[in-house]
Design a protein around this motif. Structure first.
Motif, PDB file in Angstrom:
ATOM      1  N   GLU A 409       0.848  -1.186   0.000  1.00 55.16           N
ATOM      2  CA  GLU A 409       0.000   0.000   0.000  1.00 55.16           C
ATOM      3  C   GLU A 409       0.888   1.243   0.000  1.00 55.16           C
ATOM      4  OE1 GLU A 409      -3.298   0.429  -0.042  1.00 55.16           O
ATOM      5  OE2 GLU A 409      -3.800  -1.707  -0.132  1.00 55.16           O
ATOM      6  N   ALA A 410       0.544   2.219  -0.862  1.00 54.54           N
ATOM      7  CA  ALA A 410       1.305   3.475  -0.933  1.00 54.54           C
ATOM      8  C   ALA A 410       0.337   4.613  -1.191  1.00 54.54           C
ATOM      9  CB  ALA A 410       2.369   3.413  -2.042  1.00 54.54           C
ATOM     10  N   GLY A 411       0.063   5.390  -0.149  1.00 55.49           N
ATOM     11  CA  GLY A 411      -0.829   6.538  -0.308  1.00 55.49           C
ATOM     12  C   GLY A 411      -2.216   6.144  -0.746  1.00 55.49           C
ATOM     13  N   GLY A 412      -2.733   5.018  -0.254  1.00 58.53           N
ATOM     14  CA  GLY A 412      -4.062   4.569  -0.626  1.00 58.53           C
ATOM     15  C   GLY A 412      -4.120   3.835  -1.947  1.00 58.53           C
ATOM     16  N   VAL A 413      -2.975   3.524  -2.553  1.00 58.37           N
ATOM     17  CA  VAL A 413      -2.924   2.849  -3.850  1.00 58.37           C
ATOM     18  C   VAL A 413      -2.142   1.546  -3.705  1.00 58.37           C
ATOM     19  CG1 VAL A 413      -2.077   3.003  -6.226  1.00 58.37           C
ATOM     20  CG2 VAL A 413      -3.092   5.012  -5.133  1.00 58.37           C
ATOM     21  N   LYS A 414      -2.656   0.474  -4.299  1.00 59.23           N
ATOM     22  CA  LYS A 414      -1.908  -0.775  -4.332  1.00 59.23           C
ATOM     23  C   LYS A 414      -0.813  -0.656  -5.384  1.00 59.23           C
ATOM     24  CE  LYS A 414      -5.542  -3.922  -2.774  1.00 59.23           C
ATOM     25  NZ  LYS A 414      -6.343  -5.126  -3.091  1.00 59.23           N
ATOM     26  N   ALA A 415       0.409  -0.993  -5.009  1.00 57.88           N
ATOM     27  CA  ALA A 415       1.550  -0.807  -5.911  1.00 57.88           C
ATOM     28  C   ALA A 415       2.532  -1.938  -5.746  1.00 57.88           C
ATOM     29  CB  ALA A 415       2.226   0.527  -5.639  1.00 57.88           C
ATOM     30  N   ILE A 416       3.388  -2.098  -6.761  1.00 59.14           N
ATOM     31  CA  ILE A 416       4.455  -3.097  -6.736  1.00 59.14           C
ATOM     32  C   ILE A 416       5.765  -2.380  -7.012  1.00 59.14           C
ATOM     33  CG2 ILE A 416       4.106  -3.666  -9.184  1.00 59.14           C
ATOM     34  CD1 ILE A 416       4.947  -6.540  -8.487  1.00 59.14           C
ATOM     35  N   SER A 417       6.775  -2.703  -6.239  1.00 63.74           N
ATOM     36  CA  SER A 417       8.086  -2.076  -6.429  1.00 63.74           C
ATOM     37  C   SER A 417       8.783  -2.695  -7.628  1.00 63.74           C
ATOM     38  CB  SER A 417       8.945  -2.241  -5.180  1.00 63.74           C
ATOM     39  OG  SER A 417       9.321  -3.605  -5.016  1.00 63.74           O
ATOM     40  N   MET A 418       9.800  -2.011  -8.117  1.00 65.30           N
ATOM     41  CA  MET A 418      10.570  -2.549  -9.229  1.00 65.30           C
ATOM     42  C   MET A 418      11.282  -3.833  -8.839  1.00 65.30           C
ATOM     43  SD  MET A 418      10.209  -1.038 -12.014  1.00 65.30           S
ATOM     44  CE  MET A 418       9.808   0.448 -12.862  1.00 65.30           C
ATOM     45  N   TYR A 419      11.756  -3.884  -7.595  1.00 70.38           N
ATOM     46  CA  TYR A 419      12.399  -5.112  -7.133  1.00 70.38           C
ATOM     47  C   TYR A 419      11.390  -6.262  -7.109  1.00 70.38           C
ATOM     48  CZ  TYR A 419      16.421  -2.347  -5.643  1.00 70.38           C
ATOM     49  OH  TYR A 419      17.513  -1.530  -5.619  1.00 70.38           O
ATOM     50  N   GLY A 420      10.192  -5.966  -6.614  1.00 69.28           N
ATOM     51  CA  GLY A 420       9.158  -6.990  -6.580  1.00 69.28           C
ATOM     52  C   GLY A 420       8.732  -7.414  -7.972  1.00 69.28           C
ATOM     53  N   LEU A 421       8.641  -6.452  -8.907  1.00 69.86           N
ATOM     54  CA  LEU A 421       8.270  -6.771 -10.277  1.00 69.86           C
ATOM     55  C   LEU A 421       9.330  -7.642 -10.945  1.00 69.86           C
ATOM     56  CD1 LEU A 421       6.275  -6.283 -12.604  1.00 69.86           C
ATOM     57  CD2 LEU A 421       7.617  -4.265 -13.211  1.00 69.86           C
ATOM     58  N   MET A 422      10.598  -7.283 -10.764  1.00 69.53           N
ATOM     59  CA  MET A 422      11.674  -8.070 -11.364  1.00 69.53           C
ATOM     60  C   MET A 422      11.699  -9.485 -10.807  1.00 69.53           C
ATOM     61  SD  MET A 422      13.529  -7.124 -13.824  1.00 69.53           S
ATOM     62  CE  MET A 422      14.565  -8.541 -13.543  1.00 69.53           C
ATOM     63  N   ASP A 423      11.512  -9.615  -9.505  1.00 68.62           N
ATOM     64  CA  ASP A 423      11.527 -10.940  -8.888  1.00 68.62           C
ATOM     65  C   ASP A 423      10.364 -11.781  -9.408  1.00 68.62           C
ATOM     66  OD1 ASP A 423      12.527 -12.820  -6.741  1.00 68.62           O
ATOM     67  OD2 ASP A 423      10.475 -12.497  -6.031  1.00 68.62           O
ATOM     68  N   HIS A 424       9.210 -11.172  -9.554  1.00 70.89           N
ATOM     69  CA  HIS A 424       8.035 -11.893 -10.045  1.00 70.89           C
ATOM     70  C   HIS A 424       8.256 -12.339 -11.493  1.00 70.89           C
ATOM     71  CE1 HIS A 424       3.804 -12.906 -10.696  1.00 70.89           C
ATOM     72  NE2 HIS A 424       3.875 -12.211 -11.822  1.00 70.89           N
ATOM     73  N   VAL A 425       8.772 -11.462 -12.334  1.00 73.09           N
ATOM     74  CA  VAL A 425       8.999 -11.796 -13.740  1.00 73.09           C
ATOM     75  C   VAL A 425      10.068 -12.876 -13.866  1.00 73.09           C
ATOM     76  CG1 VAL A 425       9.843 -10.901 -15.936  1.00 73.09           C
ATOM     77  CG2 VAL A 425       8.221  -9.563 -14.600  1.00 73.09           C
ATOM     78  N   ARG A 426      11.122 -12.792 -13.074  1.00 71.14           N
ATOM     79  CA  ARG A 426      12.197 -13.787 -13.150  1.00 71.14           C
ATOM     80  C   ARG A 426      11.681 -15.177 -12.788  1.00 71.14           C
ATOM     81  NH1 ARG A 426      15.300 -11.525  -9.898  1.00 71.14           N
ATOM     82  NH2 ARG A 426      16.531 -10.318 -11.383  1.00 71.14           N
ATOM     83  N   ARG A 427      10.921 -15.259 -11.694  1.00 66.66           N
ATOM     84  CA  ARG A 427      10.395 -16.560 -11.281  1.00 66.66           C
ATOM     85  C   ARG A 427       9.390 -17.105 -12.296  1.00 66.66           C
ATOM     86  NH1 ARG A 427       7.306 -16.311  -7.354  1.00 66.66           N
ATOM     87  NH2 ARG A 427       7.280 -14.090  -6.813  1.00 66.66           N
ATOM     88  N   GLY A 428       8.565 -16.193 -12.830  1.00 66.69           N
ATOM     89  CA  GLY A 428       7.572 -16.631 -13.803  1.00 66.69           C
ATOM     90  C   GLY A 428       8.200 -17.123 -15.097  1.00 66.69           C
ATOM     91  N   MET A 429       9.229 -16.437 -15.576  1.00 68.84           N
ATOM     92  CA  MET A 429       9.882 -16.853 -16.818  1.00 68.84           C
ATOM     93  C   MET A 429      10.620 -18.168 -16.650  1.00 68.84           C
ATOM     94  SD  MET A 429       9.229 -14.782 -19.311  1.00 68.84           S
ATOM     95  CE  MET A 429      10.546 -15.078 -20.486  1.00 68.84           C
ATOM     96  N   MET A 430      11.276 -18.356 -15.532  1.00 67.39           N
ATOM     97  CA  MET A 430      11.964 -19.623 -15.291  1.00 67.39           C
ATOM     98  C   MET A 430      10.972 -20.775 -15.225  1.00 67.39           C
ATOM     99  SD  MET A 430      15.232 -19.205 -15.260  1.00 67.39           S
ATOM    100  CE  MET A 430      15.799 -20.675 -14.412  1.00 67.39           C
ATOM    101  N   LYS A 431       9.789 -20.521 -14.694  1.00 72.05           N
ATOM    102  CA  LYS A 431       8.767 -21.570 -14.596  1.00 72.05           C
ATOM    103  C   LYS A 431       8.204 -21.915 -15.969  1.00 72.05           C
ATOM    104  CE  LYS A 431       4.318 -22.545 -12.398  1.00 72.05           C
ATOM    105  NZ  LYS A 431       3.274 -22.016 -11.472  1.00 72.05           N
TER     106      LYS A 431
END
Length: 453
Positions: A409-431
């Motif tokens: 949560e950031a200022g009332g908005v759901k958000a994803i950090s760049m680190y979180g986005l990169m980690d999610h994409v890396r795990r998803g692509m490897m899978k």
């Protein structure tokens, strides 16, 4: 001695005595004539002298910006020029020289100021001087609407009087502080269909769809209610998005569109550049990654290869120039091509031009990227909503879908950090692909993107 001779002798003696003593009878002074210069006269065509005309009073020029407080909010400024003419007779107006008026702005680059005419719709072939007819009495008012630019900081009006002795009358300088709200500019490029397919440039399945999906995501992001302090999220209150797909994404089209977009940015803005299509390693170290535009080709000698295709460093040249001129200093590149990891060398832009650069690549520098599960999707039917591996996982995280992306949560908005986005994409692509590894580099600290279902 006779009386006459005595008188003559007495006169002679008296004259001698007077001469000896230096005393003489006062004489009237000689008259001196001083010639005064005549006032200058002019002669007409008939050669007859005439009295010179009296100097005409000069007009007065004033410039104001009535609603300066809202100028940055609207993105344009209203400049009002008022020219006050002295009261004249009809004969004097008929004999007076023609007047023209133009609006000028001062542009600042490298701490140097230069006044140039403001290009307006009324300008013809670069000539922006408009004729101005003096009224019988009173003033003439002209209103200009000018789009604000980052290096345009002040305005003035130039009134020019023609004739044998032309003269320019300048108004005072009016300052226009340029402090617009931060914005995000997105350019999404996707090329599925290539022009030179007979020259070993095969078509791809999903890049055009990927670019349209990226555009749709950012068009749905308008964080007008965001109340936090994170800079990228604050910038997403105003988003300008454009995509180039297939035939639109020629080499010149990509360069021109990106340069035009950068021209409208300020140092507070963020630019996001997305490319999906073919990419190849460059023949020289200085250009490790080339993007293949719609009209590009794989074959040919080195010079032809360089001319037909687009080195990533060449695409980023307008960004370097924009930073130097006061444009956007934050750049996020998302590149989904074969060998896209080679783009990470452009991270050096941070040091060279003082910018913040972050790069997400779908593959390692020596690795080919997969477009579909079997690499032969063109032989199978697929719809407009289908995505390539990389874009599907990336957009899944930004849409709140997928395998548990880290959302905060950031200022009332759901958000994803760049680190979180990169980690999610890396795990998803490897899978999904087993061996394709995305890469990321840059100043990701504090960069957040909203999660929009």
């Amino acid at each position: 001695m006779s009386v006459t001779r005595r008188l003559l002798l007495a006169c002679s003696v008296g004259a001698a005595l007077l001469a000896a003593t230096g005393t003489a009878t006062a004489q009237p002074p000689a008259t001196t004539r001083v010639t005064q210069p005549l006032p200058p006269t002019t002669r007409g065509a008939e050669g007859v002298a005439r009295t010179p005309e009296k100097a005409r009073p000069e007009p007065k020029v004033h410039v104001t910006v009535p609603d300066l407080a809202r100028a940055n909010e609207r993105g344009e400024v209203e400049v009002v020029a008022r020219v006050e003419f002295p009261e004249t007779t009809l004969e004097e107006r008929l004999r007076s020289a023609a007047f023209t008026i133009r609006l000028e702005s001062v542009t600042t680059a490298a701490d140097e100021e230069r006044w140039d005419a403001v290009s307006l719709p009324s300008c013809a072939k670069g000539l922006c001087d408009e004729p101005l007819v003096p009224p019988e009495r009173g003033a003439v008012t002209k209103t200009y609407r000018v789009r604000l630019q980052r290096n345009r900081t002040a305005f003035r009006v130039v009134l020019r009087r023609g004739g044998a002795q032309p003269r320019e009358i300048l108004s005072s300088r009016v300052e226009v502080p340029f402090a617009p709200a931060p914005r995000v500019f997105v350019l999404a490029i996707g090329i599925s269909k290539y022009k030179e397919t007979e020259k070993r440039v095969p078509n791809l399945c999903y890049p055009a769809n990927d670019a349209r999906a990226i555009r749709a995501y950012f068009e749905s992001v308008r964080l007008t209610a965001y109340s936090g302090k994170e800079e990228l999220l604050r910038s997403l209150r105003q988003v300008e998005v454009k995509d180039l797909v297939d035939e639109q994404a020629t080499k010149q089209g990509m360069l021109d569109t990106f340069a035009d977009m950068l021209e409208r940015t300020t140092h507070q803005d963020t630019v996001i550049l997305v490319f999906s299509g073919h990419g190849v390693r460059g023949p020289v170290i200085e250009d490790p990654l080339y993007l293949i535009p719609h009209d590009g080709e794989f074959t040919g000698n080195w010079w032809r290869f360089h001319q037909r295709n687009l080195a990533l460093s060449e695409l980023l040249r307008p960004f370097r120039l924009s930073v130097w001129k006061g444009g956007a200093r934050r750049l996020l590149m998302i590149i989904d091509t074969c060998y896209s990891g080679a783009a990470l060398v452009e991270k050096e832009l941070d040091a060279r031009v003082g910018a913040e650069v972050a790069i997400i690549a779908s593959a390692l520098p020596y690795q080919k990227a997969k477009d579909s599960p079997d690499g032969r999707c063109l032989l199978q039917p697929y719809g407009d909503r289908d995505r390539g591996f990389f874009a599907k996982i990336l957009l899944g995280a930004l849409r709140g879908r997928g395998d548990g992306p880290a959302v905060e949560e950031a200022g009332g908005v759901k958000a994803i950090s760049m680190y979180g986005l990169m980690d999610h994409v890396r795990r998803g692509m490897m899978k999904e692909t087993q061996d394709q590894r995305p890469m990321g580099i840059g100043r990701f600290q504090g960069w957040l993107l909203p999660v929009i279902p």
